[in-house]
Design an enzyme around this catalytic site. Sequence first.
Site, PDB file in Angstrom:
ATOM      1  N   SER A 384      42.610 -22.631 -23.173  1.00  0.00           N
ATOM      2  CA  SER A 384      42.923 -23.103 -24.519  1.00  0.00           C
ATOM      3  C   SER A 384      41.728 -23.831 -25.159  1.00  0.00           C
ATOM      4  O   SER A 384      40.696 -23.222 -25.398  1.00  0.00           O
ATOM      5  CB  SER A 384      44.172 -23.987 -24.470  1.00  0.00           C
ATOM      6  OG  SER A 384      44.668 -24.237 -25.757  1.00  0.00           O
ATOM      7  N   LYS A 409      43.937 -18.178 -22.745  1.00  0.00           N
ATOM      8  CA  LYS A 409      44.990 -18.542 -23.705  1.00  0.00           C
ATOM      9  C   LYS A 409      44.346 -18.963 -25.009  1.00  0.00           C
ATOM     10  O   LYS A 409      43.683 -19.989 -25.077  1.00  0.00           O
ATOM     11  CB  LYS A 409      45.886 -19.671 -23.197  1.00  0.00           C
ATOM     12  CG  LYS A 409      47.024 -19.979 -24.191  1.00  0.00           C
ATOM     13  CD  LYS A 409      47.959 -21.055 -23.702  1.00  0.00           C
ATOM     14  CE  LYS A 409      49.173 -21.168 -24.629  1.00  0.00           C
ATOM     15  NZ  LYS A 409      48.818 -21.552 -26.001  1.00  0.00           N
TER      16      LYS A 409
END
Length: 454
Positions: A384, A409
Amino acid sequence: MMVALFCSCSLKLGVATARQLPSYPPIISSYKHNSPQRSPEWHQTLAFHALAGTLSFGLLLASPPPSLSLQSPSLQSPTTQFCLEDEGVVEEVAPESVTNEGIVEEAWEIVNDSFLDAGRHRWSPDMWLQKREDILSSSIPTRSKAHDVIRRMLASLGDPYTRFLSPSEFSKMARYDVTGIGVNLREIPDDNGAIKVKVLGIILDGPAHSAGVRQGDEVLSVNGVEIKGKSAFEVSSLLQGPKETFVTIEVKHGNCGPVQSFKVQRQITARTPVFYRLEPVENGAASVGYIRLKEFNALARKDLVIAMKHLQDSGASYFVLDLRDNLGGLVQAGIEAAKLFLNEGDTVTYTVGRDPQFQRTIVAENAPLVTAPAIVLVNNRTASASEIVATALHDNCRAVLVGDRTFGKGLIQSVFELHDGSGVVVTVGKYVTPNHMDINGNGVEPDFPRIPGY
């Protein structure tokens, strides 16, 4: 030896099986949904989003104790009030009731307007319209049944991050406090397009509430610093500080209320995620500034600046930024951290989404804090916000990546409040690297499995 590492700046992306991160809260994003069949107030969205206002996906923060309650943004009051400044009166408007079918249709409309199919290709306008007709062809007798219908409807999308939140789950989601004084902030555009930062939620009997701050207050300044032009994330960072110290916050109550200044004692504080040290290398001829960044919280940028300046002043010849096992945190904190290494005008990341507000190019606005070469350490738990930082430095030729392929992600979720106090988490966009590579489900292949020469 170290300079030779910067010969290649291209990313090597490999396809990996998509894996789901631990269940941290997604971002709560500022978004206004308008439907030709519904009034603009048909549902709200809360602002925590990194780009639209504040924060990010995996908030690595603890919820306040269960005994603390939260004032809900709209459902605690029996009426909605609008201040008519010219008239000097307050007009009260009763809230609109909603049927079980209406709640289901509301959730359907959010997906129809905002959902981004991140590569699974299960969603299409025709399919989704047929889904609506099938669901609403029969009556929905209870609210519990309506919530079950929404759960099944969202599950049919095949997106593990798009899901339903019960009213109690939605309330807990809004309790996450990154300010240290028991409030959540959101950005609200006014009629002129300017942005105001307001108190979205407040922990009852928390530091801010006890001092006199109320839900809906507009924040005007923090410790004498005007917050005009600042994002909710930046204001949250200003409010952060050591536990039991004080911060002065100036607020305006409501649309027409008085301006008051409150001295609030910080009781909740984020721990520093930054650890650093100076290490001699090559027989003492040079030194490396090693920085370990465990997560991206509200203190990440501030403490990273301290570490970088201290290491540079101590003679660091180059930097090693260790993002291994960093699952992310506040995406905006990651973006601000990346900017510390980039030249003015360099692209940090792109965002892609069906809605125009999720289609943005984020660039560095200032000169870099340091210009020395850098190495970024990554592994399969680098995710992320960490992947945004790693690719921003890599694609702008500011660092090489060393280690294992990252998690992969890069999706943006927003949390939308439904009219009965429940909510839906919906994937609305994704992050794309400066080299236009899609991180999600793929991860990033590093340049080297280990630092050459070691």
